[in-house]
Design a protein around this motif. Structure first.
Motif, PDB file in Angstrom:
ATOM      1  N   CYS A   1       0.389   3.272   3.721  1.00 28.62           N
ATOM      2  CA  CYS A   1       0.793   2.628   4.992  1.00 28.62           C
ATOM      3  C   CYS A   1       1.964   1.440   4.836  1.00 28.62           C
TER       4      CYS A   1
ATOM      5  N   CYS B   1      -6.785   2.301   3.584  1.00 31.14           N
ATOM      6  CA  CYS B   1      -6.174   3.774   3.478  1.00 31.14           C
ATOM      7  C   CYS B   1      -7.135   4.354   2.313  1.00 31.14           C
TER       8      CYS B   1
ATOM      9  N   CYS C   1       1.077  -1.215   0.078  1.00 31.12           N
ATOM     10  CA  CYS C   1      -0.010   0.087  -0.005  1.00 31.12           C
ATOM     11  C   CYS C   1       0.999   1.253  -0.006  1.00 31.12           C
TER      12      CYS C   1
ATOM     13  N   ARG D   1       1.689  -1.561   4.073  1.00 30.48           N
ATOM     14  CA  ARG D   1       1.009  -2.763   4.294  1.00 30.48           C
ATOM     15  C   ARG D   1       1.060  -3.636   2.845  1.00 30.48           C
TER      16      ARG D   1
ATOM     17  N   CYS E   1      -4.136   0.158   0.303  1.00 29.21           N
ATOM     18  CA  CYS E   1      -5.303  -0.788   0.894  1.00 29.21           C
ATOM     19  C   CYS E   1      -6.614  -0.190   1.302  1.00 29.21           C
TER      20      CYS E   1
HETATM   21 ZN    ZN Z   1      -2.635   1.124   3.541  1.00 25.83          ZN
END
Ligand code: ZN
Length: 155
Positions: free
Chosen positions: A9, A32, A6, A11, A29
């Protein structure tokens, strides 16, 4: 399978959505994506429901704003935790220069990033404002968006 991170973030997510955040198209993601305008939803069951949730969350987001002394709070707390800008950046998957910009006030972080900073430092950096407060602060904040907010804080 290619793993994609992402953009916000960091991730690894399987169902990244394209979202426009601060005028930049990012692969984010689903957590977000609610902070931006989603231009392409991941195609999967339940996507519609997600879109609905996204809308209601966006409304709520409008009433949340960064506290005035945000940059100061971040810097002080980071230093109190003995973290260098580099350490701090690493913990939230951002570049050191990003932290520098945030602390000097030359960059206003988007809300997802603010939330990460809040979690890491254990401090509250946002405040909700009601309509009453809004009137006191400024009468010209109608239709306040994240984009406007960044312009205001970036001056
Ligand atoms: Zn994210």
């Amino acid at each position: 399978m290619t793993k994609i991170n992402c953009d916000l973030c960091g991730r690894i997510a399987e169902d990244l959505a394209k979202a426009v955040i601060e005028g930049v198209t990012l692969d984010v993601c689903k957590d977000c994506s609610k902070f931006g305008k989603v231009v392409s939803q991941p195609i999967r069951p339940g996507a519609k429901e997600q879109a609905k949730r996204f809308q209601s969350l966006q409304k709520e987001e409008k009433s949340e704003t960064l506290v005035e002394n945000f940059t100061e709070l971040v810097k002080k707390k980071r230093e109190a935790m003995n973290l260098t800008q580099k350490d701090f950046a690493g913990k939230i998957n951002e570049k050191e220069t990003m932290i520098h910009k945030i602390e000097t006030g030359s960059f206003t972080p988007p809300l997802p990033l603010v939330k990460k900073i809040e979690r890491l430092l254990g401090i509250k950096l946002t405040e909700e404002y009601s309509e009453a407060q809004e009137t006191v602060r400024s009468s010209r904040r109608e239709g306040f968006t994240l984009g406007d907010f960044i312009k205001v804080k970036g001056k």
